[in-house]
Design an enzyme around this catalytic site. Structure first.
Site, PDB file in Angstrom:
ATOM      1  N   CYS A   1     -28.876   3.609   8.566  1.00 23.82           N
ATOM      2  CA  CYS A   1     -29.415   2.730   7.554  1.00 23.82           C
ATOM      3  C   CYS A   1     -28.601   2.716   6.264  1.00 23.82           C
ATOM      4  CB  CYS A   1     -30.833   3.146   7.175  1.00 23.82           C
ATOM      5  SG  CYS A   1     -31.961   3.069   8.551  1.00 23.82           S
TER       6      CYS A   1
ATOM      7  N   GLY B   1     -26.304  -1.186   9.032  1.00 25.18           N
ATOM      8  CA  GLY B   1     -27.460  -1.541   9.858  1.00 25.18           C
ATOM      9  C   GLY B   1     -27.695  -3.030   9.838  1.00 25.18           C
TER      10      GLY B   1
ATOM     11  N   ASN C   1     -32.600   6.798   4.911  1.00 23.00           N
ATOM     12  CA  ASN C   1     -31.374   6.848   5.716  1.00 23.00           C
ATOM     13  C   ASN C   1     -31.246   8.265   6.261  1.00 23.00           C
ATOM     14  OD1 ASN C   1     -27.824   6.918   4.902  1.00 23.00           O
ATOM     15  ND2 ASN C   1     -28.796   6.577   6.860  1.00 23.00           N
ATOM     16  N   GLY C   2     -31.194   8.385   7.594  1.00 20.53           N
ATOM     17  CA  GLY C   2     -31.073   9.710   8.210  1.00 20.53           C
ATOM     18  C   GLY C   2     -32.074   9.859   9.332  1.00 20.53           C
TER      19      GLY C   2
ATOM     20  N   CYS D   1     -21.883  14.633   6.405  1.00 17.02           N
ATOM     21  CA  CYS D   1     -21.443  14.037   7.692  1.00 17.02           C
ATOM     22  C   CYS D   1     -20.029  13.499   7.525  1.00 17.02           C
ATOM     23  CB  CYS D   1     -22.391  12.909   8.090  1.00 17.02           C
ATOM     24  SG  CYS D   1     -21.754  11.933   9.476  1.00 17.02           S
TER      25      CYS D   1
ATOM     26  N   TYR E   1     -15.593   6.797  10.030  1.00 19.56           N
ATOM     27  CA  TYR E   1     -15.965   5.552  10.696  1.00 19.56           C
ATOM     28  C   TYR E   1     -16.942   4.658   9.927  1.00 19.56           C
ATOM     29  CZ  TYR E   1     -18.040   2.489  14.244  1.00 19.56           C
ATOM     30  OH  TYR E   1     -18.510   1.403  14.923  1.00 19.56           O
TER      31      TYR E   1
ATOM     32  N   SER F   1     -12.067  -0.297  11.439  1.00 21.15           N
ATOM     33  CA  SER F   1     -12.153   1.072  10.941  1.00 21.15           C
ATOM     34  C   SER F   1     -10.913   1.909  11.264  1.00 21.15           C
ATOM     35  CB  SER F   1     -13.421   1.754  11.470  1.00 21.15           C
ATOM     36  OG  SER F   1     -13.501   1.585  12.853  1.00 21.15           O
TER      37      SER F   1
ATOM     38  N   ASP G   1      -6.958   4.415  16.620  1.00 22.02           N
ATOM     39  CA  ASP G   1      -8.386   4.137  16.446  1.00 22.02           C
ATOM     40  C   ASP G   1      -9.013   5.334  15.725  1.00 22.02           C
ATOM     41  OD1 ASP G   1     -10.762   2.796  16.548  1.00 22.02           O
ATOM     42  OD2 ASP G   1     -10.847   2.629  18.729  1.00 22.02           O
TER      43      ASP G   1
ATOM     44  N   CYS H   1     -25.566  13.346  18.111  1.00 22.68           N
ATOM     45  CA  CYS H   1     -25.922  13.567  16.703  1.00 22.68           C
ATOM     46  C   CYS H   1     -27.438  13.481  16.573  1.00 22.68           C
ATOM     47  CB  CYS H   1     -25.283  12.492  15.836  1.00 22.68           C
ATOM     48  SG  CYS H   1     -25.816  12.564  14.111  1.00 22.68           S
TER      49      CYS H   1
ATOM     50  N   CYS I   1     -20.630  18.696   8.145  1.00 22.84           N
ATOM     51  CA  CYS I   1     -21.178  18.767   9.496  1.00 22.84           C
ATOM     52  C   CYS I   1     -20.081  18.308  10.456  1.00 22.84           C
ATOM     53  CB  CYS I   1     -22.395  17.853   9.626  1.00 22.84           C
ATOM     54  SG  CYS I   1     -22.985  17.751  11.338  1.00 22.84           S
TER      55      CYS I   1
ATOM     56  N   CYS J   1     -20.832  16.891  16.176  1.00 27.74           N
ATOM     57  CA  CYS J   1     -20.523  16.048  17.343  1.00 27.74           C
ATOM     58  C   CYS J   1     -19.204  16.449  18.006  1.00 27.74           C
ATOM     59  CB  CYS J   1     -20.573  14.564  16.998  1.00 27.74           C
ATOM     60  SG  CYS J   1     -19.739  14.120  15.483  1.00 27.74           S
TER      61      CYS J   1
HETATM   62  S1  SF4 Z   1     -23.203  15.301  14.315  1.00 27.55           S
HETATM   63 FE1  SF4 Z   1     -21.370  14.066  13.762  1.00 27.55          FE
HETATM   64  S2  SF4 Z   1     -22.188  12.041  13.249  1.00 27.55           S
HETATM   65 FE2  SF4 Z   1     -23.924  13.480  13.202  1.00 27.55          FE
HETATM   66  S3  SF4 Z   1     -24.090  14.165  11.066  1.00 27.55           S
HETATM   67 FE3  SF4 Z   1     -22.791  15.637  12.115  1.00 27.55          FE
HETATM   68  S4  SF4 Z   1     -20.677  14.888  11.805  1.00 27.55           S
HETATM   69 FE4  SF4 Z   1     -22.084  13.206  11.340  1.00 27.55          FE
END
Ligand code: SF4
Length: 483
Positions: A10, A36, A112-113, A249, A255, A296, A358, A395, A446, A449
């Site tokens: 979002c 979004g 958002n989240g 994040c 991206y 991107s 990419d 995620c 974070c 992923c």
């Molecule tokens: S898991 Fe990946 S996409 Fe999700 S918050 Fe962490 S870094 Fe971002």
């Protein structure tokens, strides 16, 4: 609109003390549309009551239908939201801002989240008879605010926020103020700007501040609540500052965020160029041309070209007028769809050794379609370079990746990925290289992923359908009655 490989949850925008608050919120939401496209909404104050207008589709679509609403909502306070569903499906009941009435008056919430404990909290409330009107995680926040034992606290909002777990940047519209809050890990971005004397804006990204001519002041800090009211801007914290290491994040930088935005203390375009340079150091190759997968991948391709000395060119051109086509029943038509969205400039790639840059690869099917189109156009060699590591884990903090099994890198080694994509070589950015490019220390991000290390513990795996079983039961009952 982009052919998106995964979706952000979002975008938020709010403004206090501006005579054109609603119109500026509309423009702010437009500039956040990349976050979004499923629904959009604006809440504002009409006299003493909060009015909320939401609808399905893009900002343009929703407010084309409700143009007169924009004119009617003439207050000096507004918040708005653009949504992609990562908790609760795409439907009108889940559109935001969510408007609720409780013993202290009205409140509209934009989020958002993803709240990882929403399902658990909802079960508790339902056990005592609470009724929910949506299937989104955000609604639990309004129930927490209304709980009598919470209402009586000296700072009810701070108390409520301490019950939430997961990722949340939030805007609350009360009838005299906006409160903006960010989770203690600062997972999703949120920033504040000034639009004039006594007038402030708050937005997911600085591109929305730029869009309305607001001056960027600073980010909302992790664990902070910023209150905007007639006396100006006031800050307070619901967790003691410095007690929790942030987990921004980093995928926002890679991206999601717009290139002209500054998030987590750094401009997105500059950050992506740095990634491209690092990628060229880690995975050099002899080639004739570097081309990006737009949009991107463009900044990282510029960086790769700068570092490697290989000329940059636009070998793929995106059509911004193709939305979702919905005709994808077989592989051949799917490939035609990719070609429609992303056309090859034959003269750039024919007979050349091509480096394709990419930002990330999620399922790999779209990438494979692009590679086929490049081969078809006569590319002699294709070397894939990706400015983030292989994505192997889902995620739970507000990005809608496919299931683990669907992720290209989950069960494949590099050789298998090369074969799947049909490229001559592939080079992914290392996690160390990625974090070296970042502004803050490595442990302030974070990386779950790629690493599988979730900073906010996830006890129960949640997805966007976690709270949908209520609706499914309802339909099952109907079919029993009428079937
Ligand atoms: S898991 Fe990946 S996409 Fe999700 S918050 Fe962490 S870094 Fe971002």
């Amino acid at each position: 609109m982009q052919d998106k490989k995964c979706e952000e949850s979002c975008g938020l925008f709010g403004i206090f003390g501006d005579a054109e608050a609603v119109q500026k919120t509309y423009f702010g939401l437009h500039s956040l549309q990349h976050r979004g496209q499923e629904s959009a909404g604006i809440a504002s104050i009409d006299g003493e009551f909060i009015q909320c207008y939401t609808g399905m589709g893009t900002v343009r679509r929703v407010f084309r239908a409700g143009r007169d609403i924009l004119e009617k909502l003439s207050s000096r306070i507004a918040i708005g939201h653009v949504r992609y569903s990562t908790s609760g499906t795409s439907r009108i009941a889940n559109c935001q801002p969510l408007l609720a009435e409780y013993s202290r008056g009205q409140v509209a919430v934009a989020h958002n989240g993803n709240l990882i404990n929403a399902s658990l909290l909802r079960d508790e409330y339902e056990a005592y008879g609470s009724i929910f009107k949506s299937t989104s995680d955000t609604e639990i926040i309004t129930h927490l605010l209304a709980k009598p034992t919470h209402v009586g606290k000296s700072d009810p909002l701070a108390h409520v926020l301490n019950h939430l777990q997961g990722a949340y940047s939030l805007l609350f519209l009360f009838n005299d103020r906006i409160e903006a809050a960010r989770d203690p890990y600062g997972i999703r971005p949120l920033c504040i700007g000034k639009t004039g004397k006594g007038s402030y804006a708050v937005a997911s990204e600085t591109c929305a501040l730029d869009a309305i001519g607001a001056e960027f002041i600073r980010e909302v800090e992790p664990g902070e609540i910023v209150r905007l009211d007639k006396d100006g801007l006031h800050s307070r914290y619901f967790v003691t500052p410095g007690t929790i290491t942030p987990a921004h994040c980093i995928f926002e930088h890679i991206y999601f965020a717009k290139q002209n935005s500054t998030i987590f203390g750094e401009n997105v375009h500059e950050f992506r160029k740095k990634l491209g340079r690092q990628l060229a150091k880690e995975h050099p190759v002899e080639a004739d041309v570097v081309i990006p997968v737009p949009d991107s991948g463009t900044s990282a391709a510029v960086g790769y070209s700068e570092q490697s000395g290989i000329p940059f060119d636009m070998g793929l051109v995106r059509s911004h007028y193709v939305g979702r086509t919905f005709i994808s029943p077989n592989q051949k038509l799917r490939e035609l769809e990719v070609r429609l969205k992303l056309a090859v400039v034959n003269e750039v790639v024919s007979g050349k050794r091509v480096v394709v840059v990419d930002d990330s690869i999620v399922r790999g099917t779209t990438t494979r379609g692009k590679i086929r189109a490049l081969r078809h156009a006569g590319a002699k060699q294709i070397h894939m370079r990706v400015s983030c590591p292989p994505i192997r884990f889902p995620c739970f903090y507000g990005v809608d990746f496919p299931t683990k099994e669907e992720l290209l890198a989950n069960n494949r080694n590099l050789q298998q990925i090369v074969e799947f994509l049909d490229v001559d070589s592939i080079g992914y950015m290392s996690l160390e290289g990625l974090l070296q490019c970042a502004t803050f220390p490595a442990d302030h991000y974070c990386t779950a992923c790629w690493s599988g290390k979730y900073r906010v513990p996830v006890d129960v795996a949640v997805n966007k359908f976690s709270m949908e079983h209520y609706q499914m039961h309802m339909f099952e009952d109907l079919s029993e009655n009428y079937g």
